[in-house]
Design a protein around this motif. Structure first.
Motif, mmCIF file in Angstrom:
data_model
loop_
_atom_site.group_PDB
_atom_site.id
_atom_site.type_symbol
_atom_site.label_atom_id
_atom_site.label_comp_id
_atom_site.label_asym_id
_atom_site.label_seq_id
_atom_site.Cartn_x
_atom_site.Cartn_y
_atom_site.Cartn_z
ATOM 1 N N UNK A 99 0.831 -1.208 0.000
ATOM 2 C CA UNK A 99 0.000 0.000 0.000
ATOM 3 C C UNK A 99 0.865 1.257 0.000
ATOM 4 N N UNK A 100 1.890 1.268 0.846
ATOM 5 C CA UNK A 100 2.772 2.433 0.933
ATOM 6 C C UNK A 100 3.599 2.593 -0.345
ATOM 7 N N UNK A 101 4.076 1.480 -0.901
ATOM 8 C CA UNK A 101 4.826 1.545 -2.159
ATOM 9 C C UNK A 101 3.953 2.105 -3.270
ATOM 10 N N UNK A 102 2.718 1.640 -3.357
ATOM 11 C CA UNK A 102 1.800 2.124 -4.388
ATOM 12 C C UNK A 102 1.494 3.605 -4.219
ATOM 13 N N UNK A 103 1.374 4.054 -2.984
ATOM 14 C CA UNK A 103 1.126 5.469 -2.719
ATOM 15 C C UNK A 103 2.248 6.322 -3.295
ATOM 16 N N UNK A 104 3.460 5.874 -3.106
ATOM 17 C CA UNK A 104 4.605 6.642 -3.614
ATOM 18 C C UNK A 104 4.676 6.577 -5.134
ATOM 19 N N UNK A 105 4.561 5.381 -5.688
ATOM 20 C CA UNK A 105 4.729 5.202 -7.126
ATOM 21 C C UNK A 105 3.562 5.796 -7.917
ATOM 22 N N UNK A 106 2.346 5.496 -7.518
ATOM 23 C CA UNK A 106 1.178 5.914 -8.284
ATOM 24 C C UNK A 106 0.777 7.367 -8.035
ATOM 25 N N UNK A 107 0.908 7.814 -6.789
ATOM 26 C CA UNK A 107 0.446 9.152 -6.451
ATOM 27 C C UNK A 107 1.584 10.157 -6.264
#
Length: 75
Positions: free
Chosen positions: A38-46
């Motif tokens: 979830x945290x990785x996706x927050x950084x990469x996607x957002x």
């Protein structure tokens, strides 16, 4: 030869870096940063949440330091 530490964030990238280091004759010490998907996706996607990564990276870096690495790579 210097002892190289690798902080693992993404398995694929970490694996490629470790493989390359092994090809040139260096066995890296790997420490997983244990960052949630979830945290990785927050950084990469957002493009947000970088400050949330820091405690995980610092913890991994300290663990590598305790193992005597000379420098650290974060692929």
């Amino acid at each position: 030869m210097r002892k190289i530490g690798v902080i693992g964030v993404y398995a694929g990238t970490t694996g490629k870096v470790c493989k390359r280091l092994q090809e040139v004759g260096n066995e890296p010490v790997v420490q997983d940063a244990k960052i949630s998907a979830k945290l990785k996706n927050e950084l990469v996607e957002q493009g947000t949440g970088v400050e949330k990564f820091l405690p995980y990276l610092v913890k991994a870096a300290r663990a590598l330091e305790a193992q005597g690495v000379d420098f650290i790579v974060i692929p």
